[in-house]
Write a protein that holds these residues in place. Structure first.
Motif, short mmCIF file in Angstrom:
data_model
loop_
_atom_site.label_atom_id
_atom_site.label_comp_id
_atom_site.label_asym_id
_atom_site.label_seq_id
_atom_site.Cartn_x
_atom_site.Cartn_y
_atom_site.Cartn_z
N TRP A 80 49.17 -9.82 41.18
CA TRP A 80 49.21 -11.05 40.40
C TRP A 80 48.89 -12.22 41.31
O TRP A 80 49.59 -12.47 42.29
CB TRP A 80 50.58 -11.23 39.75
CG TRP A 80 50.78 -10.33 38.56
CD1 TRP A 80 50.87 -8.97 38.57
CD2 TRP A 80 50.89 -10.74 37.20
NE1 TRP A 80 51.04 -8.50 37.30
CE2 TRP A 80 51.06 -9.57 36.43
CE3 TRP A 80 50.89 -11.97 36.55
CZ2 TRP A 80 51.20 -9.59 35.05
CZ3 TRP A 80 51.03 -12.01 35.17
CH2 TRP A 80 51.18 -10.82 34.43
N THR A 87 43.27 -6.98 40.28
CA THR A 87 44.05 -8.20 40.07
C THR A 87 44.23 -8.47 38.58
O THR A 87 43.48 -7.98 37.75
CB THR A 87 43.36 -9.41 40.72
OG1 THR A 87 42.06 -9.58 40.12
CG2 THR A 87 43.22 -9.23 42.22
N ILE A 88 45.22 -9.29 38.28
CA ILE A 88 45.51 -9.61 36.89
C ILE A 88 44.45 -10.54 36.30
O ILE A 88 44.27 -10.59 35.09
CB ILE A 88 46.92 -10.25 36.77
CG1 ILE A 88 47.41 -10.17 35.33
CG2 ILE A 88 46.92 -11.67 37.30
CD1 ILE A 88 47.67 -8.76 34.83
N HIS A 124 44.66 -13.91 30.35
CA HIS A 124 44.53 -13.85 31.81
C HIS A 124 44.83 -15.20 32.46
O HIS A 124 45.10 -15.27 33.65
CB HIS A 124 43.11 -13.41 32.20
CG HIS A 124 42.79 -12.03 31.74
ND1 HIS A 124 43.16 -10.91 32.44
CD2 HIS A 124 42.14 -11.58 30.63
CE1 HIS A 124 42.74 -9.82 31.80
NE2 HIS A 124 42.13 -10.20 30.70
N PRO A 132 49.68 -15.44 33.99
CA PRO A 132 49.96 -15.80 35.39
C PRO A 132 50.49 -17.22 35.53
O PRO A 132 51.37 -17.49 36.35
CB PRO A 132 48.60 -15.63 36.08
CG PRO A 132 47.86 -14.66 35.23
CD PRO A 132 48.29 -14.97 33.83
N ILE A 156 55.69 -10.10 34.05
CA ILE A 156 54.85 -9.18 34.81
C ILE A 156 55.08 -7.73 34.36
O ILE A 156 54.13 -6.98 34.10
CB ILE A 156 55.12 -9.34 36.32
CG1 ILE A 156 54.68 -10.74 36.78
CG2 ILE A 156 54.40 -8.26 37.12
CD1 ILE A 156 55.05 -11.07 38.21
N THR A 191 53.87 -7.12 30.75
CA THR A 191 52.40 -7.06 30.69
C THR A 191 51.91 -5.68 31.12
O THR A 191 51.01 -5.10 30.50
CB THR A 191 51.78 -8.14 31.59
OG1 THR A 191 52.22 -9.43 31.13
CG2 THR A 191 50.26 -8.09 31.55
N GLN A 205 53.73 -3.64 40.74
CA GLN A 205 53.19 -4.98 40.52
C GLN A 205 53.59 -5.87 41.70
O GLN A 205 54.74 -5.84 42.15
CB GLN A 205 53.75 -5.57 39.22
CG GLN A 205 53.60 -4.67 38.01
CD GLN A 205 52.18 -4.57 37.50
OE1 GLN A 205 51.54 -5.60 37.23
NE2 GLN A 205 51.67 -3.35 37.37
N LEU A 227 53.21 -9.94 43.48
CA LEU A 227 52.94 -11.35 43.21
C LEU A 227 52.65 -12.07 44.51
O LEU A 227 53.42 -12.00 45.47
CB LEU A 227 54.15 -11.99 42.52
CG LEU A 227 54.05 -13.48 42.20
CD1 LEU A 227 52.99 -13.73 41.14
CD2 LEU A 227 55.40 -14.03 41.73
#
Length: 326
Positions: free
Chosen positions: A101, A118-119, A129, A133, A149, A152, A190, A192
């Protein structure tokens, strides 16, 4: 058209500047070359002109006045060494199917350095998208950031979170994620990324992160970049910006090669100074942006009890941090 576009790019910001070099070169050189070719009527002179690298010579001649202008127009690097090293570390510390993320401006760079999906990226920076984020980075609620997160991932991706839902239903989902602990099972690990680079885009991130899907608007938080020199006192919290009256800070965060120094003064002036002596950037943030995950995850220690339930710090070089979502 290319000539006009090249000059407009200097005023229309980073998006245009990225493509300004080619436009400027073509727009300035091609017309001059065509004029020369048109009016060099004698065959001998015409052949002599064609034998010379006229476009190259013209380009050098025409760009001389811009040598001193370009540094003042520069947007700065979109990705510095510290940010890149954090992304590169993800190759060794994350599984192949991990999702990273990050804000979409760094999507392609993240994919390149980390070799992970990547997200969001330059091709996926609208709709889900963009808003998901942004919501993660903008909220001051670590549980909400974590659960957005995880939710999703469980749903299968950003599009699936919104698919078939009305604005009211989307707002209801976000409310549930914020107010109750849910048993969420992501499809993969995931991660960040938070960096000082992203902090400078706090205005836009907070605008989309606070988006009200019913009202179709968001509230951008305030961020001020200080271009003048300044002096500060960590003891008193007084900051003196060159040419201005002293200001009382609510907090001062100083980033250096040796680490991070933080002081809070429990004032209510909406002035949080973040001074980055790694690259010279100096920012003033209001309460909303300072308390957002984007800022607090960057500036907080790995044992901060507000976040340890939801995030595990896996990389930290002061300028950039990476967290695994628990």
């Amino acid at each position: 058209p290319l000539f006009a576009l090249s000059f407009l790019s200097l005023k229309l910001g980073g998006r245009m500047v990225m493509f300004g070099v080619a436009s400027l070169s073509l727009g300035m050189v091609v017309p001059f070359y065509l004029l020369l070719e048109r009016y060099m009527v004698k065959d001998r002179i015409k052949g002599w002109v064609r034998a010379l690298p006229i476009p190259d010579l013209l380009l050098l001649f025409l760009l001389v006045p811009y040598v001193s202008l370009v540094p003042r127009l520069s947007q700065g690097p979109i990705l510095n060494v510290e940010h890149a090293s954090a992304l590169k570390s993800l190759r060794e510390t994350t599984p192949q199917d991990a999702i990273i993320w990050t804000w979409w401006d760094w999507g392609y760079a993240t994919q390149y350095f980390s070799r992970r999906e990547t997200i969001a990226d330059g091709a996926m920076h609208g709709g889900p998208h963009l808003y998901l984020p942004a919501a993660v980075y903008s909220t001051d609620n670590p549980r909400l950031a974590s659960q957005i997160i995880l939710y999703t991932s469980q749903a299968g991706g950003p599009e699936e979170v919104f698919q078939g839902k009305s604005a009211q239903e989307v707002m209801a989902v976000l409310g549930k994620l914020a107010n109750s602990a849910m048993d969420l099972k992501p499809h993969s690990e995931q991660y960040l990324v938070v960096s000082f680079d992203m902090l400078k885009l706090g205005f836009w991130i907070s605008k989309h992160g606070s988006w009200d899907f019913l009202e179709k608007k968001g509230e951008a938080e305030k961020i001020t970049r200080i271009k003048k020199s300044l002096k500060y006192s960590l003891n008193s919290g007084i900051v003196e910006i060159n040419g201005s009256d002293p200001l009382q800070a609510d907090s001062i965060d100083v980033l250096t090669q040796d680490g991070l120094v933080r002081e809070s003064y429990f004032r209510f002036n909406q002035r949080h100074f973040v001074l980055n002596f790694l690259n010279g950037d100096k920012l003033i943030l209001n309460d909303g942006l300072y308390n957002a995950m984007l800022t607090q995850l960057l500036l907080s220690g790995k044992d901060d009890h507000r976040f340890t339930k939801y995030f595990t710090l896996v990389f930290d070089n002061v300028y950039c941090k990476v967290y695994r979502i628990k």
